[in-house]
Design a protein around this motif. Sequence first.
Motif, PDB file in Angstrom:
ATOM      1  N   HIS A 633       0.837  -1.210   0.000  1.00  0.00           N
ATOM      2  CA  HIS A 633       0.000   0.000   0.000  1.00  0.00           C
ATOM      3  C   HIS A 633       0.871   1.260   0.000  1.00  0.00           C
ATOM      4  CE1 HIS A 633      -3.622  -2.240   0.245  1.00  0.00           C
ATOM      5  NE2 HIS A 633      -3.488  -2.618   1.492  1.00  0.00           N
ATOM      6  N   ALA A 634       1.965   1.232   0.770  1.00  0.00           N
ATOM      7  CA  ALA A 634       2.857   2.396   0.814  1.00  0.00           C
ATOM      8  C   ALA A 634       3.490   2.642  -0.548  1.00  0.00           C
ATOM      9  CB  ALA A 634       3.938   2.178   1.874  1.00  0.00           C
ATOM     10  N   GLU A 635       3.928   1.568  -1.210  1.00  0.00           N
ATOM     11  CA  GLU A 635       4.553   1.726  -2.520  1.00  0.00           C
ATOM     12  C   GLU A 635       3.533   2.168  -3.566  1.00  0.00           C
ATOM     13  OE1 GLU A 635       6.543  -1.943  -3.297  1.00  0.00           O
ATOM     14  OE2 GLU A 635       8.111  -1.583  -1.810  1.00  0.00           O
ATOM     15  N   ASP A 636       2.276   1.721  -3.425  1.00  0.00           N
ATOM     16  CA  ASP A 636       1.236   2.185  -4.345  1.00  0.00           C
ATOM     17  C   ASP A 636       0.974   3.678  -4.174  1.00  0.00           C
ATOM     18  OD1 ASP A 636       0.932  -0.317  -5.408  1.00  0.00           O
ATOM     19  OD2 ASP A 636      -0.818  -0.840  -4.207  1.00  0.00           O
ATOM     20  N   ALA A 637       1.098   4.152  -2.922  1.00  0.00           N
ATOM     21  CA  ALA A 637       0.836   5.568  -2.650  1.00  0.00           C
ATOM     22  C   ALA A 637       1.967   6.463  -3.146  1.00  0.00           C
ATOM     23  CB  ALA A 637       0.626   5.786  -1.147  1.00  0.00           C
ATOM     24  N   ALA A 638       3.171   5.898  -3.333  1.00  0.00           N
ATOM     25  CA  ALA A 638       4.309   6.686  -3.823  1.00  0.00           C
ATOM     26  C   ALA A 638       5.116   5.809  -4.774  1.00  0.00           C
ATOM     27  CB  ALA A 638       5.175   7.169  -2.663  1.00  0.00           C
ATOM     28  N   PRO A 639       4.597   5.543  -5.965  1.00  0.00           N
ATOM     29  CA  PRO A 639       5.243   4.597  -6.881  1.00  0.00           C
ATOM     30  C   PRO A 639       6.685   4.996  -7.221  1.00  0.00           C
ATOM     31  CG  PRO A 639       3.049   5.210  -7.661  1.00  0.00           C
ATOM     32  CD  PRO A 639       3.383   6.138  -6.544  1.00  0.00           C
ATOM     33  N   GLY A 640       7.594   4.054  -7.036  1.00  0.00           N
ATOM     34  CA  GLY A 640       8.979   4.265  -7.426  1.00  0.00           C
ATOM     35  C   GLY A 640       9.768   5.231  -6.570  1.00  0.00           C
ATOM     36  N   ASP A 641       9.229   5.676  -5.445  1.00  0.00           N
ATOM     37  CA  ASP A 641       9.927   6.648  -4.600  1.00  0.00           C
ATOM     38  C   ASP A 641      11.070   5.942  -3.864  1.00  0.00           C
ATOM     39  OD1 ASP A 641      10.796   8.494  -2.710  1.00  0.00           O
ATOM     40  OD2 ASP A 641       8.782   9.284  -2.369  1.00  0.00           O
ATOM     41  N   PRO A 642      12.331   6.319  -4.123  1.00  0.00           N
ATOM     42  CA  PRO A 642      13.445   5.614  -3.471  1.00  0.00           C
ATOM     43  C   PRO A 642      13.454   5.785  -1.959  1.00  0.00           C
ATOM     44  CG  PRO A 642      14.223   7.568  -4.637  1.00  0.00           C
ATOM     45  CD  PRO A 642      12.794   7.380  -5.034  1.00  0.00           C
ATOM     46  N   ARG A 643      12.866   6.863  -1.454  1.00  0.00           N
ATOM     47  CA  ARG A 643      12.814   7.052  -0.006  1.00  0.00           C
ATOM     48  C   ARG A 643      11.966   5.970   0.647  1.00  0.00           C
ATOM     49  NH1 ARG A 643      10.728  13.122  -0.483  1.00  0.00           N
ATOM     50  NH2 ARG A 643       9.349  11.950  -1.858  1.00  0.00           N
ATOM     51  N   ILE A 644      10.832   5.658   0.015  1.00  0.00           N
ATOM     52  CA  ILE A 644       9.959   4.613   0.545  1.00  0.00           C
ATOM     53  C   ILE A 644      10.624   3.252   0.401  1.00  0.00           C
ATOM     54  CG2 ILE A 644       7.730   3.466   0.264  1.00  0.00           C
ATOM     55  CD1 ILE A 644       7.555   6.238   1.524  1.00  0.00           C
ATOM     56  N   LEU A 645      11.221   3.003  -0.747  1.00  0.00           N
ATOM     57  CA  LEU A 645      11.839   1.698  -0.998  1.00  0.00           C
ATOM     58  C   LEU A 645      13.048   1.474  -0.088  1.00  0.00           C
ATOM     59  CD1 LEU A 645      11.534   1.883  -4.868  1.00  0.00           C
ATOM     60  CD2 LEU A 645      10.293   0.299  -3.372  1.00  0.00           C
ATOM     61  N   ALA A 646      13.832   2.527   0.172  1.00  0.00           N
ATOM     62  CA  ALA A 646      14.995   2.380   1.046  1.00  0.00           C
ATOM     63  C   ALA A 646      14.578   1.958   2.446  1.00  0.00           C
ATOM     64  CB  ALA A 646      15.781   3.690   1.097  1.00  0.00           C
ATOM     65  N   ASP A 647      13.576   2.630   3.000  1.00  0.00           N
ATOM     66  CA  ASP A 647      13.161   2.289   4.358  1.00  0.00           C
ATOM     67  C   ASP A 647      12.303   1.033   4.407  1.00  0.00           C
ATOM     68  OD1 ASP A 647      14.542   4.177   5.791  1.00  0.00           O
ATOM     69  OD2 ASP A 647      12.971   5.688   5.691  1.00  0.00           O
ATOM     70  N   ALA A 648      11.615   0.713   3.294  1.00  0.00           N
ATOM     71  CA  ALA A 648      10.847  -0.541   3.271  1.00  0.00           C
ATOM     72  C   ALA A 648      11.776  -1.733   3.480  1.00  0.00           C
ATOM     73  CB  ALA A 648      10.102  -0.677   1.951  1.00  0.00           C
TER      74      ALA A 648
END
Length: 893
Positions: A633-648
């Motif tokens: 859900h977080a990645e859907d809310a910010a597709p491709g955002d490296p900040r989200i992917l790094a902390d995920a």
Amino acid sequence: MLTGRAVPGGSPLPFRPLSEAVLVAGRRLRSGDVPDLVGFDGALARLAPDAAAPPATAAESPVLVAEAVVRLLRHLGRDHGCLLVLEDLHWADAETLAVAAYLADTLADEPVLCLTSARPGTGPVRTALLDRLPRGGVLDLGPLGADACTTMVAACLRTDDPDPALGAFVAGHCDGLPFMVEELLAGLVSDGTLVRDAAGWHVTGPLTPQVPRSLAESVRSRLDQLPPKGIDVLGAAATLGRRFEWELLPGVAAVDGAVAVDVLRAAVALQLVTVDGTRFRFRHALSREAVLAELLPPERAAMAGRALVAVERGHPGLPAEWCELAGSLAETAGRPGHAAALAVESARRAHRRGALGTAEAAARRARALVPPGTPVAADADESLARTLAEAGRPVEAREAAARALPLLGDDPGRAADLLLVTTRAAIAAGSDDAAALLEAARDAAARAPADDAVAARLDAVGAHIALAAADTATARALAARAVDTAVRAGAPDVECEALEVLGRTGSSQAERTGVFERIAATAERHAMPHWRIRALHETALTTWGPAGRRRVAEVRRLAVDAGALVTVAQMDLVRADRALSVFDAAACLDAATRCAEASRRYGLASLPVALLWLAGGHALTGDVAATEAAIAHAEDAAPGDPRILADAWGRVRARLAQVRGDRAAQRAALDRSMGWTRVAPRTESVYPGQFEWAVLCAIDDDDLGAAARAEIADSMMARNGFDAPVLLSEAVAHGRCGRAAQAAEAVARTRENLARLGVQAWAIQVMLLVAEAAVRDGWGDPATWLRESEAHFVSVAQDGLAQECRALLRRVGAPVPRRRAGDPDVPAELRGMGVTGREFEVLVLIADGLTTREIADRLVLSPRTVEHHASRLLARTGRRSRAELADLLRQTG
């Protein structure tokens, strides 16, 4: 039941239908009497046309008003429910439509039903509102069938058995329109074809010849039955609007008062007009339009001119909707300049109420009414520029300002202020031309009389520009000068704006905290709650440990009281972040859930991170499915955002692997995280996973983690002076090389710094890894570190990690803490010192001032046992007396 209705107009009054619906109910309430409304006085005031509400921000105003309406309706419907009816939304302003769309999203769980009506079409109403409703929430009303027409005839005539011929006639001529059913019946009554006696309603003659076949014919036939001057009086009424004040009619229609009253009496009898409290209104909006259609253009212009004079005399200052009506009258009367000036005033009023959409529409309407280059056009462009700047549209704001500025040459102070507005908008949008705009503002200010407040504002804005360009020295110099000038000029808002730069560029945590505390004190002294919350927000973000928790809680409480919904959500995001850092699953899930719900409800940009921390809360419980679902859900809310992917990978999946005891998966997640950390904006997040990764590299890799240590030494956190992660990874490397003294010294320095900053819990995960390395390589004091870690993990119910600590304690040969059922909740700080549950009970009673005998009696122990516990407490904590023990307990909170 609350009812509000939109009305046609060139510059619609912001929130008009909502104001009409809730204003009376809202006046009966004080926010202090309704817990749900505390902090929403300003938002409710925006529904009052002349309320002296503070300026609103583009981000919060529509949300605040919408949420205030929801809370008011919830309160009004708490016992028996509440029905809100909003009619004719095809004429509504943009702010009303935004609130209605918000209601569509949020009322499902409230004791409230909202019923709206709008004419069919695919314009802004359908786009902004109808598409937000769930399936089945929109009723497209088609024409009435014959049976329905007959049912409506019966209802209008209040009879169960209408004449069948009458029903068939109405059904055959109304085109299925309910409005026309009423109009046809009214026409039949007015011409005597349909009469009522003691026995009921009767048709007295042929229906077809005498019955009007259209609305215009229906209204015209009744106008013919009015007393002399009837068309003049009703034309004047129609000119004033669907709802009108009868006192204005004589002046507008050029008749005396008695004539006006006689015409109104006849119009009521003919069902053209109805009494509405102390005013009158046309029974239908289309009836008013039909009356206006009877007037020739010259008659309408003359009537509008007289109505304008009457309105301006009868309502000095043109409060509320009178300004809108006067502008429409001026335009109809052929006075475009006057109409444009009134539209500018409407735009300014809408802007003050935070109705930026309506303000923009009114300003653009004013521009369209007058030729470019005129003073009124400059006023319109200036108002438009300020509105667009606050709405976050700096390019358009600058274009409007550029049109206005050449006409403000005689008022350089006003020009400088307008340029500052556009400069701030450019800063907020990250535009490269902010510096050029500021220089233009300085040039304009130089031509104006000296003004310390303006000078301070220029320097404060310049400081923010320098800070954005990473020119810290210039930013601090300008900010310091702005502070001194603002204090001298008595401009506390500018003082706070400049102090904010000094706070963000302070050389130490103590300096930064001191500056923001000064901002908070200044804001409290001058009743500026926005700045106070903003300052306390900053201190909360930079303070950890118990003091940090207290600050976050205080800011959240103040934000709730002030109705600052965005700040409340931000504080919940901070709470979730910190709870994730210290492995507190319950607190993380609670705060992240609150922030995610608020972010969805208010449309906040914090939603992706809130969902990510929600995943972190699930990771701390070991729930793989829930964790992965929340990450998706977080990645859907910010597709491709490296900040989200790094902390995920680095904070969530790594934590999930750790609590499940899977070291290989933990390292793999951290390795994946670093790929995204390297491409993510380094100034926008800490990415704590990189520090954990560096320690693991130092523990496991053949190069002792040298490359990883060099990489994190260049991180923003390390560059800003927080060197704990670097020192701990170096300590592990020293230990692997047999340099035990250097390893222990690095850990000692780190622990001292962490204690000084109050962030020991932040490093709990890394310290566990360091302790594991120390046990393996034989250096340092891992037993102490492991007792502290074990105590913390017990306090947050992380039993698996606590067991891991105990296992390492056994390996090093240190005593293992014993946990008994029913032990009191010993604070982690004391548990880390080795204080047991029984010793904690003794400590509490010592702090209460009880003697040894009293403690023994209370706990059913011997005095000797109590003395033994007291001696062990002194030894474990390093205190020298019972008084110092009591102080220690108070310090733990």
